[in-house]
Every structure is written in C-alpha cells, then in structure tokens.
Design a protein around this motif. Structure first.
Motif, PDB file in Angstrom:
ATOM      1  N   MET A 238       0.795  -1.032  -0.001  1.00  9.73           N
ATOM      2  CA  MET A 238       0.097   0.048   0.023  1.00  9.73           C
ATOM      3  C   MET A 238       1.057   1.367  -0.091  1.00  9.73           C
ATOM      4  N   ASN A 239       0.633   2.196  -0.848  1.00  9.62           N
ATOM      5  CA  ASN A 239       1.351   3.467  -0.915  1.00  9.62           C
ATOM      6  C   ASN A 239       0.837   4.375   0.045  1.00  9.62           C
ATOM      7  N   ARG A 240       1.736   5.398   0.333  1.00  6.36           N
ATOM      8  CA  ARG A 240       1.498   6.197   1.597  1.00  6.36           C
ATOM      9  C   ARG A 240       0.007   7.035   1.523  1.00  6.36           C
ATOM     10  N   TYR A 241      -0.065   7.590   0.031  1.00  2.00           N
ATOM     11  CA  TYR A 241      -1.250   8.093  -0.138  1.00  2.00           C
ATOM     12  C   TYR A 241      -2.590   7.258   0.264  1.00  2.00           C
ATOM     13  N   GLN A 242      -2.569   5.908  -0.289  1.00  2.00           N
ATOM     14  CA  GLN A 242      -3.728   5.235  -0.221  1.00  2.00           C
ATOM     15  C   GLN A 242      -3.929   5.029   1.430  1.00  2.00           C
ATOM     16  N   SER A 243      -3.266   4.870   2.250  1.00  2.00           N
ATOM     17  CA  SER A 243      -3.090   4.631   3.592  1.00  2.00           C
ATOM     18  C   SER A 243      -3.994   5.784   4.327  1.00  2.00           C
ATOM     19  N   ILE A 244      -4.220   7.013   3.780  1.00  2.00           N
ATOM     20  CA  ILE A 244      -4.819   8.240   4.342  1.00  2.00           C
ATOM     21  C   ILE A 244      -6.216   8.123   4.077  1.00  2.00           C
ATOM     22  N   SER A 245      -6.695   7.370   2.821  1.00  2.00           N
ATOM     23  CA  SER A 245      -8.081   7.546   2.674  1.00  2.00           C
ATOM     24  C   SER A 245      -8.737   6.084   2.308  1.00  2.00           C
ATOM     25  N   ASP A 246      -9.787   5.796   2.065  1.00  2.32           N
ATOM     26  CA  ASP A 246     -10.381   4.462   1.677  1.00  2.32           C
ATOM     27  C   ASP A 246      -9.842   4.184   0.311  1.00  2.32           C
ATOM     28  N   ASP A 247      -9.900   4.891  -0.499  1.00  3.27           N
ATOM     29  CA  ASP A 247      -9.555   4.825  -2.102  1.00  3.27           C
ATOM     30  C   ASP A 247      -8.702   6.029  -2.448  1.00  3.27           C
ATOM     31  N   PHE A 248      -7.664   5.543  -3.181  1.00  8.24           N
ATOM     32  CA  PHE A 248      -6.725   6.435  -3.759  1.00  8.24           C
ATOM     33  C   PHE A 248      -6.455   6.129  -5.343  1.00  8.24           C
ATOM     34  N   TYR A 249      -6.438   7.155  -6.223  1.00  7.76           N
ATOM     35  CA  TYR A 249      -6.593   7.111  -7.527  1.00  7.76           C
ATOM     36  C   TYR A 249      -5.646   8.180  -8.215  1.00  7.76           C
ATOM     37  N   VAL A 250      -4.846   7.667  -9.313  1.00  4.93           N
ATOM     38  CA  VAL A 250      -4.219   8.767 -10.150  1.00  4.93           C
ATOM     39  C   VAL A 250      -4.729   8.741 -11.625  1.00  4.93           C
ATOM     40  N   ASN A 251      -5.526   9.845 -12.038  1.00  2.00           N
ATOM     41  CA  ASN A 251      -5.875   9.920 -13.369  1.00  2.00           C
ATOM     42  C   ASN A 251      -5.287  10.981 -14.293  1.00  2.00           C
ATOM     43  N   MET A 252      -5.034  10.606 -15.653  1.00  2.00           N
ATOM     44  CA  MET A 252      -4.642  11.839 -16.561  1.00  2.00           C
ATOM     45  C   MET A 252      -5.706  11.781 -17.751  1.00  2.00           C
ATOM     46  N   ASN A 253      -5.927  13.001 -18.034  1.00  2.00           N
ATOM     47  CA  ASN A 253      -6.883  13.242 -19.090  1.00  2.00           C
ATOM     48  C   ASN A 253      -6.218  14.128 -20.099  1.00  2.00           C
TER      49      ASN A 253
ATOM     50  N   SER B 102       3.578   3.728 -10.300  1.00  2.00           N
ATOM     51  CA  SER B 102       2.909   2.478 -11.108  1.00  2.00           C
ATOM     52  C   SER B 102       1.993   3.260 -12.063  1.00  2.00           C
ATOM     53  N   ALA B 103       1.067   4.119 -11.493  1.00  2.73           N
ATOM     54  CA  ALA B 103       0.006   4.708 -12.294  1.00  2.73           C
ATOM     55  C   ALA B 103       0.727   5.809 -13.315  1.00  2.73           C
ATOM     56  N   LEU B 104       1.706   6.424 -12.932  1.00  2.00           N
ATOM     57  CA  LEU B 104       2.562   7.405 -13.815  1.00  2.00           C
ATOM     58  C   LEU B 104       3.126   6.536 -15.041  1.00  2.00           C
ATOM     59  N   GLU B 105       3.626   5.345 -14.807  1.00  5.95           N
ATOM     60  CA  GLU B 105       4.257   4.457 -15.910  1.00  5.95           C
ATOM     61  C   GLU B 105       3.013   4.507 -17.039  1.00  5.95           C
ATOM     62  N   GLN B 106       1.629   4.017 -16.531  1.00  2.00           N
ATOM     63  CA  GLN B 106       0.824   3.801 -17.618  1.00  2.00           C
ATOM     64  C   GLN B 106       0.357   4.985 -18.318  1.00  2.00           C
ATOM     65  N   HIS B 107       0.283   6.094 -17.524  1.00  4.60           N
ATOM     66  CA  HIS B 107       0.159   7.377 -18.208  1.00  4.60           C
ATOM     67  C   HIS B 107       1.186   7.877 -19.312  1.00  4.60           C
ATOM     68  N   ARG B 108       2.326   7.581 -18.927  1.00  2.00           N
ATOM     69  CA  ARG B 108       3.436   7.793 -19.830  1.00  2.00           C
ATOM     70  C   ARG B 108       3.434   6.974 -20.966  1.00  2.00           C
ATOM     71  N   LEU B 109       2.933   5.780 -20.978  1.00  2.00           N
ATOM     72  CA  LEU B 109       2.842   5.178 -21.958  1.00  2.00           C
ATOM     73  C   LEU B 109       1.676   5.521 -22.998  1.00  2.00           C
ATOM     74  N   VAL B 110       0.582   5.852 -22.317  1.00  2.00           N
ATOM     75  CA  VAL B 110      -0.538   6.524 -23.227  1.00  2.00           C
ATOM     76  C   VAL B 110      -0.274   7.588 -23.964  1.00  2.00           C
ATOM     77  N   LEU B 111       0.368   8.600 -23.207  1.00  2.00           N
ATOM     78  CA  LEU B 111       0.904   9.804 -23.973  1.00  2.00           C
ATOM     79  C   LEU B 111       2.026   9.740 -25.120  1.00  2.00           C
ATOM     80  N   GLU B 112       2.699   8.531 -24.827  1.00  2.00           N
ATOM     81  CA  GLU B 112       3.715   8.116 -25.985  1.00  2.00           C
ATOM     82  C   GLU B 112       3.100   7.626 -27.040  1.00  2.00           C
ATOM     83  N   LEU B 113       2.057   6.908 -26.906  1.00  2.00           N
ATOM     84  CA  LEU B 113       1.358   6.166 -27.932  1.00  2.00           C
ATOM     85  C   LEU B 113       0.285   7.180 -28.655  1.00  2.00           C
ATOM     86  N   ALA B 114      -0.091   8.007 -27.998  1.00  2.00           N
ATOM     87  CA  ALA B 114      -1.309   8.716 -28.638  1.00  2.00           C
ATOM     88  C   ALA B 114      -0.690   9.528 -29.998  1.00  2.00           C
TER      89      ALA B 114
END
Length: 247
Positions: A1-16, A88-100
């Motif tokens: 569990m990352n330290r941000y997730q321990s603060i709340s019930d759910d934690f997420y990182v979104n990119m638009n 882990s989330a940023l790795e996914q976002h970088r892939l999306v921004l490299e592919l787009a």
C-alpha cells in the motif's frame, strides 16, 4: 500500500488529455491502440463501447485495484485505482502519452488541456456536507450561518483554483465533492457513499515546440505531489479521516 492510499479508503491517479480536434474513431485505429496498451498490461482484458463513441479498456474492478484507459471523441484518458505506488500509475500514463501522437494522431499543437488528478475517497454514511463543515470549518465570513436555529448544511463543497504562472496556463485546483442530497437529509436515510477530495494540476493550450506530453506530465506530477504533501494531507485529508473515525 502506498502512503497516499493509507490516508483514505481509496486513492487513484487519473490523466486526461483533451484535444481541440476530434480523435480518430475507426475500428482498426482504436483496437490497435488498445492492443498496444494491453501488451504492456495483459490484465486489461475488458473492452467495451460506452455512449456510442467512448471506448474503454480496463481490468477487473472487483479486486478493488485496477487500471483503465479510454478514448473519447476529444479526450484520451488513463487511470489506476489504488495503485501500489504513484509511479505505477504514472508509468501507465506515460505509455498512453507516448502512444497517442503516433496511434491517435494527437499533436502537441492540438492540446486543449492536459490534466493529472490525485483523488482520495472516504466512505461515509451520513451527511457529507455537514461532515466537511465540521472537519474543515467555514470561512469566518460565513461561519455564523451554521448557527442559524434549526439549520442543516445540505450543500458545502469548498474548492480553490490557483494559477502558477503569469499567463494562467498552469493551474492547480483543490476541490471536495459530496454526494448527499436534500432527500437523504430530509428522510435521514443515508447510503454508504464516497466523499471525494481532488487535487488536479492542469496545463492549458498547445505545448511549446520543444516540449513533449510526457515532460508536461512530469511537471504536473511535481505540482500535485507538492500540493498534496505540503498543503492537503495535514489540512484536509487527515481532519476528514479523524472526523469520520469519531462518528
């Protein structure tokens, strides 16, 4: 569990990534794009079309920790819920921004806005608005309003947006979203629902000729981390968690 997730019930990182022009929606283009993402993340196996033009690829949500990605008419999105780490989330976002740019013909010139959001959900059965007012307080100019005899707070969603440059192209917003309505307050029947805190960093407009989407994302990441670490955890997230724990 990352330290941000321990603060709340759910934690997420979104990119638009929002574009000025419509994105290609052809079958071959969209499937090839998602197949490339799936190659990196094989557990993303659920593919479907939402609202006729929004295409979604995601992992199984039942685990409570999952990745997702979408292609909409004028927006490319990516997210991870309860990631093991922010990276882990940023790795996914970088892939999306490299592919787009190559698979969806998205040019840095065509950028309307690039957003990075850190989201925190707290599960609470009760009046979310009253809880926020109690945990975070109200500005001095309005605090006497809650002293009106017989009054109940039914709408309180504080937010603030800051510009971080003179042209107001780089901005950061802190907002709180409650999900309690007047009917629930009137009947006293509250479902167990999520109270959300969002920290969103946004870059408006076309990117500079020598700047990539990934470089811009890295800059927005630093902004989100700074705001969350130095201004939101102790002042917003922990007071909400403590108040909920006492209910």
């Amino acid at each position: 569990m990352n330290r941000y997730q321990s603060i709340s019930d759910d934690f997420y990182v979104n990119m638009n990534l929002s574009t000025e022009m419509e994105l290609p929606g052809g079958r071959e283009t969209v499937l090839h794009y998602f197949e490339r993402i799936q190659k990196k993340y094989p557990a993303m196996r659920k593919f479907y079309c939402r609202d006729k033009r929004d295409f979604v690829l995601e992992e199984d949500k039942e685990r409570g920790q999952y990745r997702w990605a979408t292609v909409e008419t004028r927006r490319v999105c990516s997210g991870q819920v309860n990631p093991p780490s922010v990276e882990s989330a940023l790795e996914q976002h970088r892939l999306v921004l490299e592919l787009a740019p190559f698979m969806l013909s998205v040019s840095p010139l065509d950028c309307e806005a690039l957003d990075l959001l850190f989201g925190f959900d707290f599960t609470y059965r009760g009046n979310h608005n009253q809880l926020v007012a109690e945990a975070l307080g109200i500005s001095p100019a309005m605090e006497r309003l809650v002293e009106v005899p017989g009054a109940t707070v039914i709408n309180y969603e504080p937010s603030i947006t800051l510009a971080l440059d003179e042209e107001c192209r780089t901005q950061v917003r802190l907002s709180i979203e409650t999900r309690t309505n007047a009917y629930q307050v009137r009947t006293g029947e509250f479902p167990e629902d999520q109270l959300s805190v969002y920290v969103t960093a946004r870059q408006y407009g076309s990117l500079d000729p020598d700047t990539t989407f990934v470089q811009t994302l890295d800059n927005l990441t630093q902004i989100c981390r700074d705001i969350v670490d130095n201004y939101v955890i102790d002042q917003v997230l922990k007071p909400l968690a403590r108040t909920i724990a006492l209910k």
